[in-house]
Design a protein around this motif. Structure first.
Motif, PDB file in Angstrom:
ATOM      1  N   MET A   1       0.847  -1.183   0.000  1.00 27.96           N
ATOM      2  CA  MET A   1       0.000   0.000   0.000  1.00 27.96           C
ATOM      3  C   MET A   1       0.890   1.243   0.000  1.00 27.96           C
ATOM      4  O   MET A   1       1.992   1.232   0.508  1.00 27.96           O
TER       5      MET A   1
ATOM      6  N   ARG B   1      -3.795   2.349   0.493  1.00 22.57           N
ATOM      7  CA  ARG B   1      -4.640   1.506  -0.355  1.00 22.57           C
ATOM      8  C   ARG B   1      -3.770   0.697  -1.299  1.00 22.57           C
ATOM      9  O   ARG B   1      -2.608   1.012  -1.539  1.00 22.57           O
TER      10      ARG B   1
ATOM     11  N   VAL C   1      -9.998  -2.429  -4.544  1.00 21.02           N
ATOM     12  CA  VAL C   1      -9.233  -1.454  -3.775  1.00 21.02           C
ATOM     13  C   VAL C   1      -9.238  -1.933  -2.332  1.00 21.02           C
ATOM     14  O   VAL C   1     -10.290  -1.999  -1.688  1.00 21.02           O
ATOM     15  N   ARG C   2      -8.072  -2.310  -1.855  1.00 27.13           N
ATOM     16  CA  ARG C   2      -7.942  -2.791  -0.482  1.00 27.13           C
ATOM     17  C   ARG C   2      -7.436  -1.658   0.397  1.00 27.13           C
ATOM     18  O   ARG C   2      -6.424  -1.033   0.101  1.00 27.13           O
ATOM     19  N   LEU C   3      -8.133  -1.436   1.503  1.00 23.28           N
ATOM     20  CA  LEU C   3      -7.782  -0.376   2.430  1.00 23.28           C
ATOM     21  C   LEU C   3      -7.278  -0.967   3.734  1.00 23.28           C
ATOM     22  O   LEU C   3      -7.578  -2.116   4.069  1.00 23.28           O
TER      23      LEU C   3
ATOM     24  N   THR D   1     -12.630  -3.422   1.655  1.00 23.00           N
ATOM     25  CA  THR D   1     -12.371  -3.534   0.217  1.00 23.00           C
ATOM     26  C   THR D   1     -13.517  -2.931  -0.574  1.00 23.00           C
ATOM     27  O   THR D   1     -14.664  -2.919  -0.127  1.00 23.00           O
TER      28      THR D   1
ATOM     29  N   LEU E   1     -12.586   7.859   0.180  1.00 22.95           N
ATOM     30  CA  LEU E   1     -11.278   7.659  -0.445  1.00 22.95           C
ATOM     31  C   LEU E   1     -10.700   8.938  -1.009  1.00 22.95           C
ATOM     32  O   LEU E   1      -9.485   9.089  -1.113  1.00 22.95           O
TER      33      LEU E   1
END
Length: 409
Positions: A1, A342, A353-355, A360, A405
């Motif tokens: 990330m 992210r 999109v992985r946070l 996600t 985001l």
């Protein structure tokens, strides 16, 4: 990330009289560093972050509750009941800070410790967010208001690195070398109180008076005590959570649960009093662990370590954000939320999109270029997103806004 902030050491230079490379090579995790106001921003260098007036605001008008305030006197933390009570009609709480009680304790020589200021005081929220992004570490911020001729705490060490920023008044700091180099969080100084006290009787490594605008860096484990002489003192302490090789070991052990050899039970009737039997199982376990470690996935390990360094992204204004999204036009400008971590991956006809924290978002792969543009850290207009038409651009931008985001530029 990745982080949306890309400038290096812009905030660090406010508190360290050395460039980033020099600080990293010579002091980070190794030795204390004193930076004088003349080499930083001058005697008013930190008054934009906090002041006595700000402390009064927090104590009297913000409905402060424990544990955002601690009070220490003669080396001991006082019970919260000494300075808190009911919030009055319409505030059904029992631990709200009572300013008149705090005032009396301070006048009697107690030190006030304002905790978690990186969550409740706007200038420090912004400062901590930017410094945390530069250091890529979680930070915590406390402030210490000490009356004249007083010492809040006896000699001790912290299990995290700290920056001490002198805001008002003066304070004498006495620094001694560690009794335990690089202590982990599970190794607080209380377990070595006798060693700490004995070492504090010896010659100091640093004996210095901090004046307004001065800054002091202390690696974890270095012993320190501080006291005022003439006049009260206000300083801010920025704590930096450590990331150690032991953390790698902990994460690797967690990942090792996938190996059936390491999950296996010890033999039936295993005799824990037999050194030979224990030694044989130890050898077999070490061999299995060594074999598994050679197959460990660095990407999985890196992902686990990133979770340890998760910091909250910059605050957004929920109502203003929703209003902006509702009235959005192609001419409006958006940017990635500062401090947001992210990772964007593609799987077939979808992107994810992985946070940080495990959240996600999935979208059609046709949005990938637009999502990457919106999240790359540079401001962009909604109408400039690489999609087929403004309707699609507005739908995507609104989703990124309502998911937190991106924010208005």
């Amino acid at each position: 990330m990745t982080s949306t902030l890309t400038r290096r050491d812009a905030v660090l230079r406010r508190i360290v009289a050395a460039d980033e490379a020099e600080f990293a090579a010579s002091w980070w995790g190794q030795a204390p560093l004193l930076s004088r106001a003349a080499d930083l921003g001058g005697p008013d260098g930190f008054r934009d972050l906090l002041s006595s007036a700000a402390v009064d605001e927090l104590l009297s008008r913000r409905g402060l509750r424990t544990p955002f305030l601690r009070v220490a006197q003669q080396g001991k933390v006082l019970p919260g009941g000494r300075y808190t009570g009911g919030g009055g009609p319409g505030a059904e709480i029992t631990d709200q800070v009572h300013d008149e009680q705090v005032m009396r304790l301070f006048a009697d020589g107690a030190t006030l410790v304002l905790q978690g200021l990186h969550r409740i005081w706007e200038p420090l929220i912004d400062f901590t967010g930017r410094l945390g992004a530069e250091l890529d570490r979680p930070l915590q911020v406390n402030a210490y208001l000490t009356p004249p001729s007083s010492q809040g705490f006896a000699t001790h060490y912290d299990t995290h690195d700290v920056f001490v920023l002198q805001v008002e008044g003066a304070k004498r700091w006495i620094i001694h070398p560690p009794v335990l180099p690089d202590p982990l969080e599970r190794q607080p100084w209380g377990g070595r109180a006798d060693e700490v006290a004995a070492t504090a009787e010896g010659r100091a490594a640093l004996d210095v008076v901090l004046q307004p605008g001065d800054a002091l860096y202390l690696p974890r484990g270095w012993l320190h005590s501080a006291r005022t002489e003439n006049g009260r003192s206000l300083h801010v302490t920025v704590g930096i959570r450590g990331l150690t090789r032991y953390a790698l070991v902990e994460e690797l052990l967690g990942m090792a649960v996938t190996d059936p050899r390491l999950r296996a039970s010890l033999p039936y009737g295993f005799d824990l009093t037999d050194p030979d039997a224990v030694g044989a199982e130890l050898t077999a376990t070490v061999d299995a662990l060594r074999s598994w470690l050679l197959t460990a996935d660095p990407e999985q390990l890196a992902a686990a370590l990133r979770e340890r360094t998760v910091t909250r992204p910059a605050p957004l204004s929920p109502l203003a954000q929703l209003d902006f999204a509702e009235s959005l036009t192609p001419a409006d400008e958006i940017t990635a939320r500062p401090g947001l971590r992210r990772e964007i991956t593609r799987d077939g006809d979808r992107i994810t999109v992985r946070l940080a924290g495990g959240r996600t978002l999935t979208m059609p792969v046709s949005c990938e270029a637009a999502v990457r543009m919106a999240l790359d850290g540079a401001p962009c207009t909604v109408g400039g997103l690489p999609l087929d038409d403004d309707a699609d651009r507005l739908v995507l931008a609104r989703r990124l806004l309502t998911e937190g985001l991106v924010v208005p530029t």
